[in-house]
Design a protein around this motif. Sequence first.
Motif, mmCIF file in Angstrom:
data_model
loop_
_atom_site.group_PDB
_atom_site.id
_atom_site.type_symbol
_atom_site.label_atom_id
_atom_site.label_comp_id
_atom_site.label_asym_id
_atom_site.label_seq_id
_atom_site.Cartn_x
_atom_site.Cartn_y
_atom_site.Cartn_z
ATOM 1 N N VAL A 158 34.159 -85.950 33.690
ATOM 2 C CA VAL A 158 35.445 -85.279 33.889
ATOM 3 C C VAL A 158 35.668 -84.232 32.801
ATOM 4 O O VAL A 158 36.098 -83.103 33.076
ATOM 5 C CB VAL A 158 36.598 -86.303 33.901
ATOM 6 N N SER A 159 35.369 -84.594 31.555
ATOM 7 C CA SER A 159 35.579 -83.647 30.452
ATOM 8 C C SER A 159 34.627 -82.459 30.552
ATOM 9 O O SER A 159 35.010 -81.328 30.236
ATOM 10 C CB SER A 159 35.399 -84.361 29.106
ATOM 11 N N LEU A 160 33.393 -82.687 30.992
ATOM 12 C CA LEU A 160 32.426 -81.593 31.126
ATOM 13 C C LEU A 160 32.820 -80.639 32.240
ATOM 14 O O LEU A 160 32.710 -79.413 32.101
ATOM 15 C CB LEU A 160 31.029 -82.155 31.391
ATOM 16 N N ILE A 161 33.258 -81.188 33.357
ATOM 17 C CA ILE A 161 33.642 -80.346 34.484
ATOM 18 C C ILE A 161 34.920 -79.571 34.172
ATOM 19 O O ILE A 161 35.030 -78.372 34.452
ATOM 20 C CB ILE A 161 33.823 -81.198 35.754
ATOM 21 N N GLY A 162 35.891 -80.252 33.568
ATOM 22 C CA GLY A 162 37.170 -79.605 33.276
ATOM 23 C C GLY A 162 37.125 -78.691 32.068
ATOM 24 O O GLY A 162 37.818 -77.679 32.017
ATOM 25 N N LYS A 163 36.289 -79.062 31.057
ATOM 26 C CA LYS A 163 36.193 -78.306 29.799
ATOM 27 C C LYS A 163 37.575 -78.058 29.194
ATOM 28 O O LYS A 163 37.827 -77.010 28.596
ATOM 29 C CB LYS A 163 35.484 -76.972 30.007
ATOM 30 N N SER A 164 38.466 -79.031 29.365
ATOM 31 C CA SER A 164 39.848 -78.884 28.890
ATOM 32 C C SER A 164 40.419 -80.246 28.546
ATOM 33 O O SER A 164 40.235 -81.216 29.295
ATOM 34 C CB SER A 164 40.707 -78.206 29.968
ATOM 35 N N SER A 168 41.314 -83.825 30.871
ATOM 36 C CA SER A 168 40.979 -85.189 30.434
ATOM 37 C C SER A 168 42.237 -86.034 30.259
ATOM 38 O O SER A 168 42.233 -87.232 30.561
ATOM 39 C CB SER A 168 40.189 -85.133 29.123
ATOM 40 N N SER A 169 43.307 -85.421 29.772
ATOM 41 C CA SER A 169 44.570 -86.151 29.616
ATOM 42 C C SER A 169 45.127 -86.549 30.978
ATOM 43 O O SER A 169 45.638 -87.664 31.161
ATOM 44 C CB SER A 169 45.585 -85.294 28.860
#
Length: 248
Positions: A158-164, A168-169
């Motif tokens: 999730v963090s890699l795809i969102g990069k935000s 993640s929050s």
Amino acid sequence: MFDGLYSEFLKLKRTGYYITILLVGFICLQFSTMNKQMVSSLNWYGYFFKFEFIAFSIFFTLVISNVIAIIFIREFRYKTAPIAFTYPNGRFGALINKFFMSILVIAIIYVMSYIFIVLGGIIFLKTPLTVEPLINHFKIFIISFIFQVALIPLAILVSLIGKSMIISSIYSVVLIIGNVHYILESKYSDYIFSILPASPVAKLRTPICEVPIPVNMVINNNDIYLGIYIFIIGITGCILFYRKANIY
């Protein structure tokens, strides 16, 4: 590998992660001693259960997802991903180093929490401390930690795809909502992956557990299979991302 882990450690050191971990420990202690009059009437089993029910299902769900995001998003935020991915071990090596660093940070959070909770119980509980509740709840912490590790790859993906950090929050809040819904339902479902780290206590319907928790009665094969399934999905997605993603 040790050089890669040390590099990740130095990067985290600059972000002040150790202060975050200490803060997590203090907040955990606050959770377990919020109502001191009620806490003083508990025995050690009820005291541990009170903390674990809140921390494993809600607080750790929020904290750990965002800690993992910090470890993985940092390279994209500071535009150092092209450098990190040219290490001798390549992209896969970068993933492995960060994955093991995530496990290490989560282990430190669990250890610090356990220490703070025991210290709080020594201060506030009237019941003398014995070995039995420590061993019983040490097993529960270990099981929760193992399931927490099983969920790491999905949080990484999730963090890699969102990069935000915002994405993640949002992901962590969605997990918390799912956990709260699971806990509040009158009939418990066995198939909600986000509750796995709290499964040793979430399946008990009593508000406070005053007796040893029989771990083998609240952890079943479905939980284990679900944890393995989620781990495989997450790690496969992470590998594909690191192989295919354009990092420039």
